[in-house]
Design an enzyme around this catalytic site. Structure first.
Site, PDB file in Angstrom:
ATOM      1  CD  GLU A  99      -3.019  -0.972   2.256  1.00 53.01           C
ATOM      2  OE1 GLU A  99      -3.319   0.128   2.755  1.00 53.01           O
ATOM      3  OE2 GLU A  99      -3.447  -2.053   2.693  1.00 53.01           O
ATOM      4  CG  ASP A 143      -1.585  -2.264   5.325  1.00 54.44           C
ATOM      5  OD1 ASP A 143      -0.450  -2.550   4.898  1.00 54.44           O
ATOM      6  OD2 ASP A 143      -1.942  -1.100   5.627  1.00 54.44           O
ATOM      7  CG  ASP A 150      -6.223  -3.491   7.641  1.00 55.68           C
ATOM      8  OD1 ASP A 150      -6.384  -3.569   6.412  1.00 55.68           O
ATOM      9  OD2 ASP A 150      -5.710  -2.487   8.178  1.00 55.68           O
ATOM     10  CD  GLU A 192     -11.351  -0.045   4.777  1.00 55.75           C
ATOM     11  OE1 GLU A 192     -11.319   0.241   3.564  1.00 55.75           O
ATOM     12  OE2 GLU A 192     -12.422  -0.108   5.434  1.00 55.75           O
ATOM     13  CE1 TYR A 247       1.853   3.934   6.753  1.00 57.13           C
ATOM     14  CE2 TYR A 247       0.177   2.777   8.024  1.00 57.13           C
ATOM     15  CZ  TYR A 247       0.526   3.631   6.999  1.00 57.13           C
ATOM     16  OH  TYR A 247      -0.445   4.178   6.229  1.00 57.13           O
ATOM     17  NE  ARG A 282      -1.811   6.697   7.328  1.00 59.91           N
ATOM     18  CZ  ARG A 282      -1.176   7.687   6.698  1.00 59.91           C
ATOM     19  NH1 ARG A 282      -1.231   8.912   7.183  1.00 59.91           N
ATOM     20  NH2 ARG A 282      -0.505   7.460   5.605  1.00 59.91           N
ATOM     21  CG  HIS A 327       0.553  -1.345  10.077  1.00 59.09           C
ATOM     22  ND1 HIS A 327       1.232  -1.317   8.893  1.00 59.09           N
ATOM     23  CD2 HIS A 327      -0.722  -1.028   9.791  1.00 59.09           C
ATOM     24  CE1 HIS A 327       0.404  -0.994   7.919  1.00 59.09           C
ATOM     25  NE2 HIS A 327      -0.802  -0.817   8.434  1.00 59.09           N
TER      26      HIS A 327
END
Length: 777
Positions: free
Chosen positions: A9, A82, A84, A86, A288, A290, A333
């Site tokens: 991403e 990622d 998850d 999303e 990362y 976020r 993450h």
DNA sequence: CAGTGAGCGAGCTTCCGCTTGACTT
């Protein structure tokens, strides 16, 4: 040799991974989502199982083109977005646009960007998890329905351009409710008693022991009574209690805690924290930023242990595993930590350095031993009273993680009066009284939210995600629902009773209370919209609406429910109440009738109008033309009094005559001003003057000051071309036909010539014209 | 740049969650 394309991403992540893998791999980034519902309308076919109309976003066309080209050239595409909801959806969208079969596409995941983790992931590809993808579609479609059906209701019933949504509307509710709690708070006074005694320290020097009455006294009489009893009392040490205790370090940073701590310790608003962290991330200094996971990779823990051992010694090491509290956390993450613990300082500027320092210290401290503290509580007996005083001391036996870092607090407790070390004391020891004071204190309402404490609250409620905290807070301010401002405090008197040299004196003191700095206040429009939504759409405004929704998403993930069935179940009653509200609800203006205007006898009311909050004299059925006045920035329709509202109609006010013309004072769009000979003069805030009370001499002074400033404004003028070079707020600039042009920094304005000026005008870069450019199309 | 608040009607506004730049009045 077969080539493989790995899609992640974030481009920084792609760069890092490329270092771990050989030339057989091409690592590219999708830059987040590649497809979405278009902005222009709801783009969901409700009658066809809520079929979403996904399109490639304009700013992703280039990326998609590049990925398509690469996908054709390689032998295999690995989807490494990622891990998850999303991320899974992004992989699925990638399949759709790259023409991959979603049933067979290779999906790889890892929760830490370390070489071991990446290699392990490459060896263990899995298939797309359509449960997660469908849960994401439900999330996306539901949010779109809520946002795009509710907002137009507000346009009709309150004001155009407003917005509502699952996250932002609840964020506003939190602020509105806290404000009302504060407005309705009844502050009670009570008395705190504390005493100072003379004692000897270890070296035999005189020192002061401070002891307090552990309980609050209800009123002055009780405090006075205790002081009277103390007058003739002896004071002796009754009991000494020692309690060993320990303090543990806080977990490593996640997005929300980083935002809170940077706000407390560095004064950063949440948006600034994120952009500074982004820079550190892109430069490879931190992981990362976020994330909702507090875990550290084994690699990171080892590195931290090495650093602690070499800098502070082995006794400072304690390996700790933290687990994430939030139950809806997706943990794709690691926690936010330095990529290289050996790097004690990093960052390209002061802000980056300070934020890095915070991250470094917090991460290091998280793997350090606990601080050992010995707390001592000493009770002091009063011979003529049954009350006892208490002195508290704290000695740090072993500093542990405190050597590096201590988490900040949101509010200082003034109750928590622990002074460092106590002098040596013995049970039965007599104490020499210096003085005893009984001080009046007041109960306090809950504190107003800062940006960072609102993020904390939202996270507790499971509302919003690491990537949206900062944007949400900016949205509710942009819409005018909430304002981040300072507020002056008010003076308050309090009583202090003091017993010294055997006599009691009562004094009045003043303190400033209620002063606020950078706190979130609801605006009138925020309160009106909130009340409207609470009345008609209470389900969405519930604090646990998101949590309930997450519960349904779990069922979709497990394959128990079809995503469109879940959306449908929500949609039917929701859409009905939308239609019912449009049909039947009254316009919301927050109108409050304050009474009658004593002069005219007409109704005095306040409400939100087209241009914001205003006061009005005369209801529509009383007079043909009501009088209007805008509320001052500090006033609100919920709290303004009739007297304050009537005072607003004093303006515009004639201050007097100067040079044969009237000087008028009023408040306009840009604040208070004077009007004289058709010229406007601002009444600046720092002048301590206001349009209601300003007198002629001050007004004349302001007008004359403005004339001087205007005279200095002209640097030069080219009359034929209609060009002026002026001194402005941000330095010299060029003005032509009401348009302003920036003068490059290196140019000395005083020495400009006409050709140079024309050149600057010609070469002026286009203004930031995103919205304008679009409007033209 | 600053004073407005009727009523009409066209055209517009809006969500949350992934990502970075391109902007600085």
């Amino acid at each position: 040799m077969s080539k493989k394309l790995v899609i992640v991403e974030s481009p920084s992540k792609a760069k890092t991974i490329q270092k771990y893998l050989g030339d057989d791999y091409i690592i590219e980034s999708s830059y987040g989502h590649v497809r979405d519902l278009p902005k222009k309308d709801i783009s969901i076919d409700v009658s066809n199982n809520f079929e979403p109309n996904y399109v490639v976003s304009d700013d992703k066309k280039e990326v998609v083109k590049k990925l398509k080209k690469l996908a054709k050239e390689v032998d295999e595409v690995l989807l490494a977005t990622d891990e998850d909801r999303e991320g899974e959806a992004i992989s699925w969208h990638l399949c759709e646009i790259l023409g991959l079969d979603a049933k067979t596409a290779k999906r790889i995941t890892y929760t830490e960007v370390t070489k071991d983790a990446i290699l392990k992931a490459l060896n263990n590809p899995r298939k797309l998890n359509m449960g997660l993808v469908n849960a994401q579609q439900a999330r996306r479609v539901l949010d779109r329905i809520v946002g795009y059906e509710l907002s137009p209701v507000l346009w009709k019933k309150v004001k155009p351009s407003l917005s509502a949504g699952r996250v932002q509307s609840v964020a506003v509710r939190i602020i509105v409710e806290r404000e009302r709690e504060i407005t309705n708070f009844d502050s009670n006074s009570f008395f705190k008693v504390s005493a100072l005694f003379d004692v000897e320290d270890k070296q035999g020097r005189r020192t002061v022991l401070k002891a307090e009455l552990p309980k609050r006294l209800a009123n002055e009489a009780e405090a006075m009574q205790l002081l009277e009893e103390c007058k003739n009392s002896n004071f002796t040490i009754g009991n000494i209690e020692k309690k060993p205790s320990q303090k543990n370090p806080a977990a490593p940073f996640i997005t929300s805690t980083l935002q809170q701590e940077a706000n407390r310790k560095l004064g950063f608003p949440v948006g600034k924290t994120m952009s500074v962290a982004q820079k550190l991330y892109e430069a490879g200094h931190i992981t990362y930023m976020r994330t909702d996971s507090v875990s550290l990779s084994q690699t990171a823990v080892n590195a931290a242990v090495n650093e602690i051992t070499s800098s502070y010694g082995e006794e400072y090491v304690k390996v700790r595993k933290y687990s994430t509290k939030a139950k809806d956390a997706q943990e794709a993450h690691e926690a936010i930590r330095p990529t290289n613990f050996g790097e004690q300082e990093a960052g390209a500027n002061f802000d980056e350095q300070r934020l890095y320092d915070l991250i470094w210290k917090r991460s290091i401290a998280s793997q350090m031993s606990s601080a050992k503290i010995e707390r001592t509580i000493v009770s002091v007996e009063i011979s003529e009273s049954s009350e006892r005083l208490q002195a508290k001391g704290e000695v740090l036996v072993f500093d542990g993680f405190l050597k590096v870092y201590l988490e900040g607090k949101d509010e200082e407790d003034d109750d928590d009066d622990v002074s460092g070390m106590l002098p040596p004391l013995a049970v039965g020891q007599d104490l020499d009284l210096q003085e005893i004071t009984g001080t009046e204190r007041f109960t306090k309402p809950s504190a107003r939210y800062t940006e960072a404490s609102l993020v904390k609250k939202l996270e507790e409620l499971g509302i919003g995600r690491p990537s949206t905290y900062a944007p949400t807070i900016s949205t509710i301010q942009k819409r005018g629902y909430v304002e981040k401002t300072n507020r002056d405090g008010v003076e308050r008197k309090y009583t202090v009773l003091k017993l010294s040299s055997n006599s009691i004196v009562s004094n009045q003191d003043t303190e400033v209370t209620g002063a606020e700095k950078m706190k979130l206040f609801p605006t009138d429009i925020g309160s009106v919209v909130n009340d409207f939504l609470m009345e008609h759409f209470s389900e969405i405004m519930e604090y646990d609406f998101t949590a309930q929704m997450e519960h349904s998403f779990d069922k979709i993930e497990e394959g128990e429910t079809e995503w469109s069935a879940m959306v449908s179940k929500f949609y039917k009653p929701f859409h009905e109440s939308v239609e019912d509200t449009i049909e039947n609800a009254d316009r919301a203006s927050g109108e409050r009738i304050l009474g009658k205007d004593p002069k005219s006898g007409h109704t005095l009311l306040v409400r939100v109008g087209r241009y914001g909050p205003m006061a009005q004299i005369g209801a529509p059925d009383e007079v043909e033309k009501p009088q209007y006045a805008k509320l001052l920035p500090t006033q609100s329709i919920e709290t303004i009094t009739a007297e304050e509202a009537i005072a607003l109609f004093i303006l515009p006010r004639v201050v007097g005559e100067f040079e044969d013309e009237e000087v008028k004072a009023a408040i306009g769009r840009f604040g208070p001003y004077l009007l004289h000979k058709k010229k406007f003069v601002s009444i600046t805030k720092d002048s301590e003057l206001d349009p209601y009370t300003i007198q002629l001499p001050d007004a004349i002074r302001l007008i004359e000051e403005k004339r001087v400033a205007d005279a200095n404004k002209f640097i030069m003028e080219f009359e034929e071309e209609g060009i002026q070079v002026l001194n402005g707020r941000w330095g010299p600039y060029i003005r032509k036909e009401k348009k302003n042009f920036k003068i490059p920094k290196e140019v000395e304005a005083e020495k400009l010539t006409l050709p140079e000026v024309l050149d600057i005008i010609k070469n002026q870069p286009a203004k930031r014209g995103k919205s304008k450019a679009k409007a033209k199309k």
